[in-house]
Design an enzyme around this catalytic site. Sequence first.
Site, PDB file in Angstrom:
ATOM      1  CB  ALA A   1      34.464  19.917  53.441  1.00 12.33           C
TER       2      ALA A   1
ATOM      3  N   GLY B   1      37.279  16.801  50.406  1.00 11.91           N
ATOM      4  CA  GLY B   1      37.984  16.618  51.671  1.00 11.91           C
ATOM      5  C   GLY B   1      38.181  15.167  52.042  1.00 11.91           C
TER       6      GLY B   1
ATOM      7  CD  GLU C   1      41.451  18.419  49.924  1.00 12.94           C
ATOM      8  OE1 GLU C   1      42.059  19.351  49.365  1.00 12.94           O
ATOM      9  OE2 GLU C   1      40.409  18.590  50.583  1.00 12.94           O
TER      10      GLU C   1
ATOM     11  CD  GLU D   1      37.818  19.931  46.424  1.00 16.75           C
ATOM     12  OE1 GLU D   1      38.232  19.394  47.458  1.00 16.75           O
ATOM     13  OE2 GLU D   1      38.066  19.502  45.274  1.00 16.75           O
TER      14      GLU D   1
END
Length: 276
Positions: free
Chosen positions: A84, A127, A130, A150
Amino acid sequence: MKEDFRTLKDYWSIKGGCMKYSNITFEKKEGGVGLITLDRPQALNALCDALINELSDAIDKYEADNAIGCIVITGSEKAFAAGADIKEMQSRGYMDVYKSDFIRAWERVGRCRKPVIAAVAGFALGGGCELAMSCDFIVAAENATFGQPEVNLGILPGAGGSQRLTRFVGKSKAMDMCLTGRFMDAKEADRVGLVSRVLPLEDFVESALKIAREVSSKSRPSILMAKECVNRAYETSLAEGILFERRMFYSTFATEDQKEGMKAFVEKRKPVWKNR
């Protein structure tokens, strides 16, 4: 007749689309395949809000396009998506992310009815990992690297990382990756079932498109039903899953493609699907 390859912006301006795209590119490939390429090279394809919104819009358009039977999402040779966009997230507080239901838009890929393949080369971290796992299956280049780091930022996976990763690779591997932030290379990812196959980096995207064309060449109702059945295996008991599968199997006998497929098999020829 082959399609002219265009950017997403060009193609949908011709077809009547209105959203402008600056973080992804789009091509309609031959064989009923739609290719979406994440395109933020300056940020290793970090998943900012604008990119996710564009990706969701592109998925919407592909779902509405009857010519598309399978979708491929890829990035660059260096990075599928490095995570992200931390710079965008850094200043947000609890109420910012809670009230806006941050990350909800990321779920669009997982809700797509048509098959979606993640073609991962380079980094798929946080992300990015994911996003890849929200696709129906992952094909990896030899240089692919997966991770949920993370914990190094004082947070935890928020777009399904702790949930999908555990289902893919088991509790021990998932716990290791989420608690230490360690990376997993393509060979290990293949060995533990995170990816379906590892492909040479040379001509990687074309190899992924070949797989997508094979999927797209099948009977559309059968493909959609098979996808539903496999996904149901993760949401219910074995007994309920078997019952669901059997009912879906029975329903294929109401399709024209079932009649054509079996007739073609008996006549030793290729079927001509009507997709109904």
